[in-house]
Design a protein around this motif. Structure first.
Motif, PDB file in Angstrom:
ATOM      1  N   VAL A   1       0.848  -1.448  -0.284  1.00 56.06           N
ATOM      2  CA  VAL A   1      -0.069  -0.236  -0.022  1.00 56.06           C
ATOM      3  C   VAL A   1       0.769   1.738   0.362  1.00 56.06           C
ATOM      4  O   VAL A   1       2.156   1.081   0.702  1.00 56.06           O
ATOM      5  N   PHE A   2       0.730   2.337  -0.744  1.00 53.52           N
ATOM      6  CA  PHE A   2       0.893   3.552  -1.074  1.00 53.52           C
ATOM      7  C   PHE A   2       0.839   4.362  -0.616  1.00 53.52           C
ATOM      8  O   PHE A   2      -0.214   4.241  -0.277  1.00 53.52           O
ATOM      9  N   ALA A   3       1.724   5.679  -0.346  1.00 56.55           N
ATOM     10  CA  ALA A   3       0.322   7.099   0.028  1.00 56.55           C
ATOM     11  C   ALA A   3      -0.225   8.099  -1.312  1.00 56.55           C
ATOM     12  O   ALA A   3       0.625   7.636  -1.394  1.00 56.55           O
ATOM     13  N   GLY A   4      -0.404   8.216  -0.656  1.00 58.46           N
ATOM     14  CA  GLY A   4      -1.822   8.663  -1.345  1.00 58.46           C
ATOM     15  C   GLY A   4      -3.870   8.352  -1.274  1.00 58.46           C
ATOM     16  O   GLY A   4      -3.602   7.857   0.014  1.00 58.46           O
TER      17      GLY A   4
ATOM     18  N   ARG B   1     -15.398  -3.193   2.383  1.00 57.02           N
ATOM     19  CA  ARG B   1     -15.946  -1.978   2.379  1.00 57.02           C
ATOM     20  C   ARG B   1     -16.057  -0.942   3.781  1.00 57.02           C
ATOM     21  O   ARG B   1     -16.361  -0.128   3.800  1.00 57.02           O
ATOM     22  N   ALA B   2     -15.959  -2.349   4.578  1.00 60.28           N
ATOM     23  CA  ALA B   2     -16.276  -1.745   5.757  1.00 60.28           C
ATOM     24  C   ALA B   2     -15.114  -0.104   6.359  1.00 60.28           C
ATOM     25  O   ALA B   2     -14.937   0.565   7.055  1.00 60.28           O
ATOM     26  N   LEU B   3     -13.479  -0.889   5.976  1.00 60.45           N
ATOM     27  CA  LEU B   3     -12.758  -0.149   5.779  1.00 60.45           C
ATOM     28  C   LEU B   3     -12.668   0.875   5.146  1.00 60.45           C
ATOM     29  O   LEU B   3     -11.821   2.632   5.383  1.00 60.45           O
ATOM     30  N   LEU B   4     -13.138   0.797   3.855  1.00 69.46           N
ATOM     31  CA  LEU B   4     -13.758   1.876   3.033  1.00 69.46           C
ATOM     32  C   LEU B   4     -13.966   3.160   3.883  1.00 69.46           C
ATOM     33  O   LEU B   4     -13.516   4.225   3.657  1.00 69.46           O
TER      34      LEU B   4
ATOM     35  N   SER C   1      -3.303  -1.842   9.454  1.00 72.20           N
ATOM     36  CA  SER C   1      -2.681  -3.219  10.356  1.00 72.20           C
ATOM     37  C   SER C   1      -2.697  -4.179   8.481  1.00 72.20           C
ATOM     38  O   SER C   1      -2.766  -3.732   7.874  1.00 72.20           O
ATOM     39  N   ALA C   2      -1.566  -5.356   9.473  1.00 74.44           N
ATOM     40  CA  ALA C   2      -1.234  -6.120   7.541  1.00 74.44           C
ATOM     41  C   ALA C   2      -2.662  -7.113   7.176  1.00 74.44           C
ATOM     42  O   ALA C   2      -2.866  -6.544   6.118  1.00 74.44           O
ATOM     43  N   GLY C   3      -4.012  -6.925   8.187  1.00 74.14           N
ATOM     44  CA  GLY C   3      -5.073  -7.329   7.129  1.00 74.14           C
ATOM     45  C   GLY C   3      -5.471  -5.862   6.901  1.00 74.14           C
ATOM     46  O   GLY C   3      -6.305  -6.509   5.901  1.00 74.14           O
ATOM     47  N   GLU C   4      -5.710  -5.066   6.838  1.00 70.85           N
ATOM     48  CA  GLU C   4      -6.187  -4.027   6.559  1.00 70.85           C
ATOM     49  C   GLU C   4      -5.368  -3.307   5.193  1.00 70.85           C
ATOM     50  O   GLU C   4      -5.906  -3.137   3.681  1.00 70.85           O
ATOM     51  N   ARG C   5      -4.055  -3.761   4.785  1.00 65.02           N
ATOM     52  CA  ARG C   5      -3.585  -3.757   3.655  1.00 65.02           C
ATOM     53  C   ARG C   5      -3.362  -5.074   3.166  1.00 65.02           C
ATOM     54  O   ARG C   5      -3.666  -4.560   1.686  1.00 65.02           O
ATOM     55  N   GLN C   6      -4.347  -5.916   3.452  1.00 69.44           N
ATOM     56  CA  GLN C   6      -4.331  -6.869   2.215  1.00 69.44           C
ATOM     57  C   GLN C   6      -5.749  -6.804   1.557  1.00 69.44           C
ATOM     58  O   GLN C   6      -5.811  -7.253   0.599  1.00 69.44           O
ATOM     59  N   LEU C   7      -6.447  -6.107   2.271  1.00 72.91           N
ATOM     60  CA  LEU C   7      -7.418  -6.184   1.885  1.00 72.91           C
ATOM     61  C   LEU C   7      -7.629  -4.621   0.988  1.00 72.91           C
ATOM     62  O   LEU C   7      -8.642  -4.967  -0.572  1.00 72.91           O
ATOM     63  N   ILE C   8      -6.809  -4.160   0.955  1.00 72.12           N
ATOM     64  CA  ILE C   8      -6.042  -3.113   0.263  1.00 72.12           C
ATOM     65  C   ILE C   8      -6.030  -3.297  -1.481  1.00 72.12           C
ATOM     66  O   ILE C   8      -6.639  -3.304  -2.139  1.00 72.12           O
TER      67      ILE C   8
END
Length: 588
Positions: A425-428, A457-460, A477-484
């Motif tokens: 995941v990159f800054a942006g 969707r909940a993360l978004l 978190s590592a899980g949130e980065r995986q969802l993205i």
């Protein structure tokens, strides 16, 4: 240095400077103004002596000297006005070079070449060297060349006879300098290559000191590094010896002409062929123009210029992509997205045991395949082979009926996607992250839908929508980065998706939702499984067991393979979930 390599290095520099022609032109104009004092100094001094002080008119002499002072002031102002334009040329150069180096390195890695992190480190160091050298040379060489030409032109205008007296030694000095440059280029390149060889030898040894000590290989490691150090020292001494000849050039080109002129001044003035003012003016040109110019030429061009030429060549060899092979230049896109492996074999070294050996596998369009096996058996390596990020040692991969290494790169990277365990995941903005692999103009509705399908969707919503900024990706978190990363890949046009433990930081329910979404998505799905549930959901399972591999449904392998049954028991002590409704579908 070969002519072809010189052209490629020079071409790289021209390509970098071409967008900055305007500030470069302004810098040259102010350099010309800066050189005016050097052009007129001898003439003004000669007139001050002949028409002023020796003629009994000190006011006239002082007026000529005042004009010289005004010219020097104008040159100083021109120097001040030149620097902003020079900065506009030089400062962006480093960013362009770093971008070119990184792009070339990543592109080669994506083609299956092993990334050379030591080369990246060296080249970024060379980038900074090149930036500094270009800055210094643009600042000095314009003035250097103009000063040399101004001194010789002014001397010729002042007295053709004096110019003839000094012309011979100057031409000899310039000829020797050109010969010396060829030697210095070869010696400087030898030093750069010796530095790189030393880095290549020392880096793996230093990073593996524990293994060196454990194996008792200290003497061999010392010998290898010592040989590289000795070669680097020899190259340094060779360059220093060649550089010592620069003093001879200054002596022949500046000191000898001045000595000859001083010795010839008395008879020539008695004969009326030279005036006292012309002698003083000629000495002024030699002392204030020619001698500093030759000293700068031998000091700057023979050191900075040679370093620039060699560094340009090394960068050009790295960042300028090689021309495409004729057979690849006219390659056609594959017909479909079926992936077929025939005798696929891969080993990390020629003598190493293959990680993947003799694998035959067909992944038709619409397939949902899970890859399982003990830890370290080569599942992640297989994912790199299937996506073209590593080239097999033996065997062949066909994509749409075409060898994978002959598929046009742009088409392959659009059609195939690998999601690794460590999600990037990159800054942006969130929109930029989710739409990174999509074609321009992708609608927001599709990005929202992709996030909804994979369970992001909940993360978004929590992040604040598509316009929200991800300032520090590490805060997720590592899980949130995986969802993205999963939503990004789902939204992409890829028709073959490989998930290499890409859901390992999600809970089983979230993992099931994401894998089910990709299985229902058009295209094929390959899952490197870390939970038994991934294998149960798949239509087919590939079991890797070192030199052998088996395929079948979860139920088939459970009945036929003791290893698979052991893996199922290791993964879960609870009854497995219901099989995928299409798990019994057979593929040849």
């Amino acid at each position: 240095m070969s002519r072809r390599a010189s052209r490629s290095g020079f071409g790289l520099l021209v390509a970098l400077l071409r967008p900055r022609r305007r500030p470069l032109g302004f810098a040259l104009v102010w350099t010309l103004v800066e050189a005016v004092p050097g052009l007129v100094s001898g003439l003004f001094v000669a007139n001050a002596v002949d028409d002023g002080f020796l003629a009994g008119r000190p006011g006239t002499g002082l007026a000529w000297l005042g004009l010289l002072a005004a010219a020097m002031l104008a040159g100083t102002v021109a120097t001040r006005l030149m620097f902003p334009h020079l900065a506009a040329v030089v400062e962006p150069l480093r960013d362009d070079l770093v971008r070119a180096v990184v792009t070339a390195t990543v592109t080669r890695a994506a083609r299956g070449e092993s990334p050379d992190t030591a080369a990246v480190s060296r080249l970024t160091g060379q980038v900074e060297t090149l930036r500094s050298l270009v800055s210094a040379l643009l600042r000095t060489t314009n003035g250097l060349g103009i000063s040399l030409v101004s001194a010789l032109a002014g001397l010729l205008v002042l007295s053709p006879l004096a110019a003839a007296v000094v012309a011979g030694p100057v031409l000899v000095a310039l000829a020797v300098f050109l010969l010396l440059l060829r030697v210095l280029l070869a010696r400087q390149r030898g030093l750069v290559l010796a530095d790189e060889r030393l880095t290549a030898e020392a880096t793996p040894i230093l990073s593996g000191m524990r293994d060196v000590a454990a194996c008792g290989a200290g003497e061999q490691a010392y010998a290898a590094v010592r040989a590289a150090v000795d070669a680097q020292a020899a190259a340094t001494r060779a360059l220093a010896r060649a550089g010592a000849a620069r003093r001879l050039i200054v002596s022949v080109g500046a000191h000898v002409p001045m000595l000859v002129l001083i010795l010839a001044a008395a008879p020539l003035t008695r004969q009326g062929r030279l005036s006292a003012g012309e002698v003083v003016g000629a000495v002024t040109y030699l002392a204030n123009g020619l001698q500093p110019a030759l000293q700068s030429m031998t000091g700057i061009l023979a050191s900075w210029g040679v370093s620039l030429a060699v560094t340009l060549r090394r960068l050009a060899e790295t960042v300028v992509p090689p021309p495409p092979e004729p057979s690849l230049a006219h390659a056609c896109p594959p017909a479909g997205f079926e992936l077929t492996a025939r005798g696929l074999t891969f080993a990390y070294a020629p003598q190493a045991t293959p990680v993947v050996q003799g694998l035959d596998l067909r992944i038709p369009e619409g397939e949902h395949l899970a890859v399982v096996g003990p830890s370290g058996i080569g599942k992640s390596t297989l994912s790199l082979l299937l996506t073209g990020l590593r080239r097999p040692t033996h065997g062949q991969l066909l994509f749409g009926g075409i060898p994978l290494d002959r598929v046009p790169e742009r088409h392959l990277r659009s059609a195939v996607a690998l999601v690794p365990q460590e999600a990037y995941v990159f800054a942006g903005t969130v929109r930029e992250n989710l739409g990174y692999l999509c074609p321009p103009g992708v609608p927001d509705a599709w990005l929202h839908q992709a996030a909804e399908r994979v369970g992001a969707r909940a993360l978004l919503d929590r992040l604040g929508g598509l316009d929200a900024e991800i300032g520090e990706p590490g805060a997720l978190s590592a899980g949130e980065r995986q969802l993205i990363a999963l939503a990004r890949t789902y939204a992409s046009p890829a028709r073959l998706v490989v998930l290499d433990e890409a859901t390992c930081h999600l809970d089983p329910a979230a993992e099931a939702r994401a894998e089910t979404a990709f299985a229902a998505r058009p295209g094929s799905l390959v899952v490197i499984a870390h939970r038994i549930s991934s294998a149960v959901r798949a239509r087919r399972v590939l079991l890797m067991d070192g030199g052998t591999a088996r395929t079948g449904s979860h139920a088939d392998l459970l009945a036929r393979s003791r290893l698979y049954a052991d893996l199922v028991g290791h993964w879960s002590n609870t009854p497995p979930p219901a099989a995928h409704p299409l798990a019994t579908r057979r593929f040849p």
